[in-house]
Design a protein around this motif. Structure first.
Motif, PDB file in Angstrom:
ATOM      1  N   UNK A  65       0.861  -1.175   0.000  1.00  0.00           N
ATOM      2  CA  UNK A  65       0.000   0.000   0.000  1.00  0.00           C
ATOM      3  C   UNK A  65       0.895   1.222   0.000  1.00  0.00           C
ATOM      4  N   UNK A  66       0.598   2.179  -0.897  1.00  0.00           N
ATOM      5  CA  UNK A  66       1.438   3.354  -1.079  1.00  0.00           C
ATOM      6  C   UNK A  66       0.621   4.616  -0.845  1.00  0.00           C
ATOM      7  N   UNK A  67       1.159   5.506  -0.023  1.00  0.00           N
ATOM      8  CA  UNK A  67       0.540   6.810   0.202  1.00  0.00           C
ATOM      9  C   UNK A  67       1.126   7.774  -0.818  1.00  0.00           C
ATOM     10  N   UNK A  68       0.301   8.114  -1.843  1.00  0.00           N
ATOM     11  CA  UNK A  68       0.783   8.959  -2.937  1.00  0.00           C
ATOM     12  C   UNK A  68       0.688  10.443  -2.587  1.00  0.00           C
ATOM     13  N   UNK A  69      -0.243  10.784  -1.708  1.00  0.00           N
ATOM     14  CA  UNK A  69      -0.441  12.166  -1.257  1.00  0.00           C
ATOM     15  C   UNK A  69      -1.287  12.083   0.014  1.00  0.00           C
ATOM     16  N   UNK A  70      -1.470  13.212   0.701  1.00  0.00           N
ATOM     17  CA  UNK A  70      -2.214  13.182   1.950  1.00  0.00           C
ATOM     18  C   UNK A  70      -3.693  12.919   1.695  1.00  0.00           C
ATOM     19  N   UNK A  71      -4.306  12.187   2.630  1.00  0.00           N
ATOM     20  CA  UNK A  71      -5.712  11.827   2.513  1.00  0.00           C
ATOM     21  C   UNK A  71      -5.873  10.343   2.249  1.00  0.00           C
ATOM     22  N   UNK A  72      -6.841   9.750   2.905  1.00  0.00           N
ATOM     23  CA  UNK A  72      -7.036   8.304   2.795  1.00  0.00           C
ATOM     24  C   UNK A  72      -7.352   7.883   1.359  1.00  0.00           C
ATOM     25  N   UNK A  73      -7.958   8.770   0.583  1.00  0.00           N
ATOM     26  CA  UNK A  73      -8.252   8.450  -0.816  1.00  0.00           C
ATOM     27  C   UNK A  73      -6.981   8.324  -1.653  1.00  0.00           C
ATOM     28  N   UNK A  74      -5.858   8.777  -1.124  1.00  0.00           N
ATOM     29  CA  UNK A  74      -4.574   8.665  -1.819  1.00  0.00           C
ATOM     30  C   UNK A  74      -3.733   7.495  -1.329  1.00  0.00           C
ATOM     31  N   UNK A  75      -4.315   6.638  -0.480  1.00  0.00           N
ATOM     32  CA  UNK A  75      -3.661   5.391  -0.076  1.00  0.00           C
ATOM     33  C   UNK A  75      -4.108   4.312  -1.061  1.00  0.00           C
ATOM     34  N   UNK A  91       7.234  13.676   5.197  1.00  0.00           N
ATOM     35  CA  UNK A  91       6.626  12.477   4.613  1.00  0.00           C
ATOM     36  C   UNK A  91       7.047  12.335   3.152  1.00  0.00           C
ATOM     37  N   UNK A  92       7.761  11.252   2.806  1.00  0.00           N
ATOM     38  CA  UNK A  92       8.137  11.055   1.402  1.00  0.00           C
ATOM     39  C   UNK A  92       6.931  10.652   0.561  1.00  0.00           C
ATOM     40  N   UNK A  93       6.994  10.930  -0.721  1.00  0.00           N
ATOM     41  CA  UNK A  93       5.929  10.505  -1.617  1.00  0.00           C
ATOM     42  C   UNK A  93       6.058   9.005  -1.876  1.00  0.00           C
ATOM     43  N   UNK A  94       4.926   8.382  -2.141  1.00  0.00           N
ATOM     44  CA  UNK A  94       4.868   6.924  -2.329  1.00  0.00           C
ATOM     45  C   UNK A  94       5.428   6.193  -1.112  1.00  0.00           C
TER      46      UNK A  94
END
Length: 337
Positions: free
Chosen positions: A4-14, A55-58
């Motif tokens: 699972x990758x966090x691309x940007x802030x917000x749960x919709x970006x996980x 927080x790093x991207x991805x």
């Protein structure tokens, strides 16, 4: 591997994706992740309210994991292939006082976390998982249990017969109640739910205060302690309520500030702190050696983690939504199938 990758802030970006499986370097373990547990820190990182500039991207999120060693780098001696190990949040804080840069080496941000099929853990950071616990249970230990243990036993120097106040019925608070009760202390809990307070009695809580029914809950705590106040307060809320924690804690008592559920800032009333000679100690988990001491205590006293629900790997978003609602105990994601 799946991750699972966090691309940007917000749960919709996980988002779930695939990334190269990491290769262990000298001193490192490649761990096949069995399960992870969620902490408020993980949610705050995703929401962008926890050191967002770092927080790093991805990012592969989630700090707390357990799994089996499947490969080792050169020079590994502490563990072998087939051993089951826990991650430890502050990967370079081994013993003693923390260094000034410990947050730079935390799993789940900025280092890759455990919400993936495999993760890298340095042998010096890894902790042998309790043999008597399932992966789901053992995954709850690195932050919630260890924070409670360190606050009570290493910082609070808790003694049998003393009194502890815990706030709410989340992971840290339930572990604190279990550990304190096993050590012979009395536990008072606050919550907005009478039902949760009733359930908490099974895990060591002797008295409960509903802070919605009693907004001045510190007065109720003082009444329950004959006007003295508690010896140690585990404050997970932060915000303006810290002033109430000061009033609820005995003269020369200790407040372990472990969370910020209701806010990262507060306007602290200094006169009560001065006159009550209160120690307010920030707690950011613990060194690895404290983890090593905690696990035998949990085994000795038969303490089992309290898990509200276990989600599948594909249900990570639903697990975070559950965390946001406020679980009783811990929310876990099973990774290995």
């Amino acid at each position: 591997m799946k991750a699972w990758l966090l691309k940007d802030f917000g749960l919709n970006n996980l988002q779930q994706g695939e990334v190269p499986t990491p290769v262990p370097q000298a001193g490192e373990l490649l761990v096949k992740v069995g399960a992870v547990s969620l902490n408020f820190r993980d949610k705050a990182i995703i929401d962008g309210i926890y050191e967002p500039h770092l927080v790093p991207k991805s990012l592969i999120p989630v700090s707390d994991a357990v799994g089996v060693v499947v490969a080792t780098g050169a020079g590994v001696t502490r563990f072998a292939i087939g051993d089951r190990v826990n991650s430890h949040l502050y990967s370079r804080w081994i013993d003693g006082e923390p260094g000034p840069d410990e947050p730079a080496y935390c799993f789940g941000m900025p280092l890759p976390g455990g919400l993936a099929e495999y993760m890298i853990i340095h042998q010096d950071s890894a902790v042998r998982a309790p043999a008597g616990m399932t992966d789901e249970e053992a995954s709850t230990l690195p932050i919630a249990a260890l924070t409670a243990w360190y606050a009570l036993m290493d910082v609070g120097r808790l003694q049998p017969g003393q009194t502890v106040l815990v706030q709410g019925t989340g992971g840290v608070s339930i572990f604190a109640a279990q550990i304190a009760a096993a050590h012979g202390a009395r536990v008072i809990a606050t919550s907005s739910s009478d039902a949760n307070l009733a359930k908490a009695r099974a895990f060591g809580v002797s008295d409960g205060v509903n802070y919605r029914t009693h907004p001045d809950w510190e007065r109720e705590v003082l009444a329950l302690t004959g006007g003295k106040g508690v010896d140690v307060t585990i404050d997970v809320a932060g915000g303006a309520g810290l002033n109430q924690s000061v009033q609820a804690t005995k003269a020369a008592g200790i407040i372990a500030q472990v969370g910020f559920l209701t806010g990262q800032t507060t306007q602290l009333q200094l006169m009560p702190v001065i006159f009550r000679q209160t120690t307010i100690r920030g707690i950011a988990v613990a060194p690895r050696t404290s983890f090593d001491r905690m696990n035998p205590f949990l085994d000795q006293h038969g303490i089992r983690p309290v898990i509200d629900k276990v989600y599948g790997f594909d249900e990570a978003v639903q697990a975070f939504e559950h965390l946001a609602r406020g679980p009783f105990g811990k929310v876990v994601i099973k990774v290995a199938q």
